[in-house]
Enzyme design. Structure first.
Site, mmCIF file in Angstrom:
data_model
loop_
_atom_site.group_PDB
_atom_site.id
_atom_site.type_symbol
_atom_site.label_atom_id
_atom_site.label_comp_id
_atom_site.label_asym_id
_atom_site.label_seq_id
_atom_site.Cartn_x
_atom_site.Cartn_y
_atom_site.Cartn_z
ATOM 1 N N LYS A 28 2.548 18.086 11.991
ATOM 2 C CA LYS A 28 2.938 16.671 12.050
ATOM 3 C C LYS A 28 4.455 16.550 12.086
ATOM 4 C CE LYS A 28 1.894 12.252 9.698
ATOM 5 N NZ LYS A 28 1.190 11.631 8.542
ATOM 6 N N SER A 103 -2.190 8.124 9.745
ATOM 7 C CA SER A 103 -1.048 8.270 10.621
ATOM 8 C C SER A 103 -0.940 9.645 11.280
ATOM 9 C CB SER A 103 0.234 8.002 9.828
ATOM 10 O OG SER A 103 0.444 8.992 8.835
ATOM 11 N N SER A 127 -3.863 9.391 5.460
ATOM 12 C CA SER A 127 -3.434 9.779 6.804
ATOM 13 C C SER A 127 -3.910 11.135 7.312
ATOM 14 C CB SER A 127 -1.916 9.709 6.903
ATOM 15 O OG SER A 127 -1.537 8.366 7.063
#
Ligand code: GLN
Length: 434
Positions: A28, A103, A127
């Site tokens: 990420k 996310s 997330s």
């Protein structure tokens, strides 16, 4: 790689051998990678290149993994669909008309599409679990303190953990084995002294998460959180109930549990998350970090220009609300109340976990929305987090495992464990995927 899952595609080779020598991993883009830009999905950090690796990235390299790129995400982790990214939305590989969740949507989409074997996300309020559920893969949010946050760009640091994503429970747990453990650079991972003042080992020291994926739920008690079924989509509940039936057939016992505090969890979460965000994001002023606003004689104006241009709408909304919640005169009304609610949620989970080994809910109360469908209504988006945020408030571990499909879209089952009870949730989840 047509889902826009990556912001930066670049290969980082790990050690020649190790447990992940054959694995590719997407990371990420809020996890620092030395020499490779780390944008947090924000225009503010479009050209930011960290001078050091996050601890989890060092551990990936030491384990022999090949990092294949930096995964797309909601800006600074603020969102649940990956549509707040300054680098464009990500498509759900299962059905490209739908969001991948967020996310960590790029991380989950990369794994679901086969562009990476594994991925790292971060989970402040869901997330990792949310996109895992929406993309039909596995995601684990570890107990607070199990995994180092050193090098993770903070959104709401009292809530978040880095967590692994993979296609099977065992592989995902194996990635947790690699990244977990104490880190002198993150004091929240240190367990130097126990309650008696004796040296205490970190909980990861003698655990084997991958080894716990043995599917043996015979005799296990699973508490079903009834409060979180009431507002859920019927199609989701149907898949959830079928999974529970399957677990019972494998020898597990299910009991109903109810947690009164959960009614307030979403409100408490957003007050705390936004308050912490307003403080953590103060460093992005174009001087310390971020694109310069250009000095024209007044520093306040320069900071304001940098933040006006660099941040997207959702990030600005949260900084404003968080600053308001913390301001003199309002602090007791919002922030303190939210902390009280957080303590209540923790107590409720302790009580529920006295009655059951693990707790179960649908990971998400809804099916993945269509792209563009949920962006105009932030409140609707916040309510989507009802089942995931309580776990972060209580600092507990949870896993999302694919439970089936409804209307061709994946449904995830969430299993929540006691503090440092990762092995229990891995075990139960491995029975779901059987
Ligand atoms: N959707 C939640 C939020 O926007 C959770 C995000 C996260 O876990 N980073 O805050």
């Amino acid at each position: 790689m047509s889902q826009n899952a990556f912001i930066t595609e670049e290969t980082i080779e790990g050690a020649d051998d190790g447990p992940l020598a054959d694995a590719t991993v997407a990371v990420k883009d809020n996890i620092s990678t030395e020499g490779i830009r780390t944008t947090c999905g924000s225009a503010m950090l479009e050209s930011y290149v960290p001078p050091y690796d996050a601890t989890v990235v060092e551990r990936l390299k030491d384990a022999g993994a090949t990092i294949v790129g930096k995964a797309n995400m909601d800006e600074f982790g603020m969102g649940g669909t990956t549509e707040t990214s300054a680098y464009g939305a990500v498509k759900n590989p299962v059905d490209e008309g739908h969001v991948p969740g967020g996310s960590s949507g790029g991380s989950a989409a990369a794994v679901a599409a086969g562009d990476a074997d594994l991925a790292l996300g971060s989970d402040t309020g869901g997330s990792v679990r949310n996109p895992a559920a929406f993309c039909g893969v596995v995601g684990i949010k570890p107990t607070y303190g199990l995994v180092s946050r050193y090098g993770l760009v903070a959104y709401a640091n009292s809530l978040e953990q880095i967590g692994p994503i993979g296609t099977s429970v065992e592989e995902t747990a194996a990635l947790l084995d690699v990244i977990s453990g104490p880190d002198p650079k993150d004091s929240t991972t240190r367990f130097d002294l126990d309650e008696d003042g004796e040296d205490a080992a970190h909980p990861a020291a003698d655990s084997n998460y991958a080894g716990a994926a043995d599917g043996d739920v015979d005799g296990m008690t699973i508490g079903v959180i009834t409060d979180l079924l009431e507002g859920a989509d019927d199609r989701v509940v149907e898949v959830f109930e079928a999974s529970l039936e399957d677990l019972r057939a494998q020898g597990a016992e299910t009991v109903e549990v109810s947690l009164d505090s959960l009614e307030h969890a979403v409100q408490a979460y957003y007050v705390i998350a936004m308050s912490e965000a307003s403080s953590n994001l103060a460093r992005f002023d174009g001087v310390r970090y971020g694109q310069s606003g250009g000095y024209e004689g007044n520093w306040n104006d320069a900071f304001a220009r940098a933040r006006e241009e660099g941040f997207g709408e959702e990030v600005k909304r949260r900084i404003l609300l968080g600053t308001y919640a913390l301001s003199a005169g309002y602090h007791d009304k919002y922030y303190k109340k939210a902390q009280d609610a957080r303590a209540w949620v923790k107590r409720d989970f302790d009580d529920a976990l006295d009655q059951a080994d693990v707790l179960a809910t649908p990971t998400m109360p809804v099916l993945p929305p269509e792209l563009g469908e949920s962006l105009d209504d932030p409140l609707q988006l916040y309510l989507m987090d009802a089942n995931t945020v309580p776990v972060n408030l209580a600092n507990l571990p949870a896993i999302s495992v694919p439970a089936g499909e409804a209307d061709g879209l994946p449904v995830g089952l969430q299993l929540i464990g006691p503090k440092f009870g990762e092995e229990s949730i891995v075990r139960a989840a491995s029975a779901v995927e059987d």
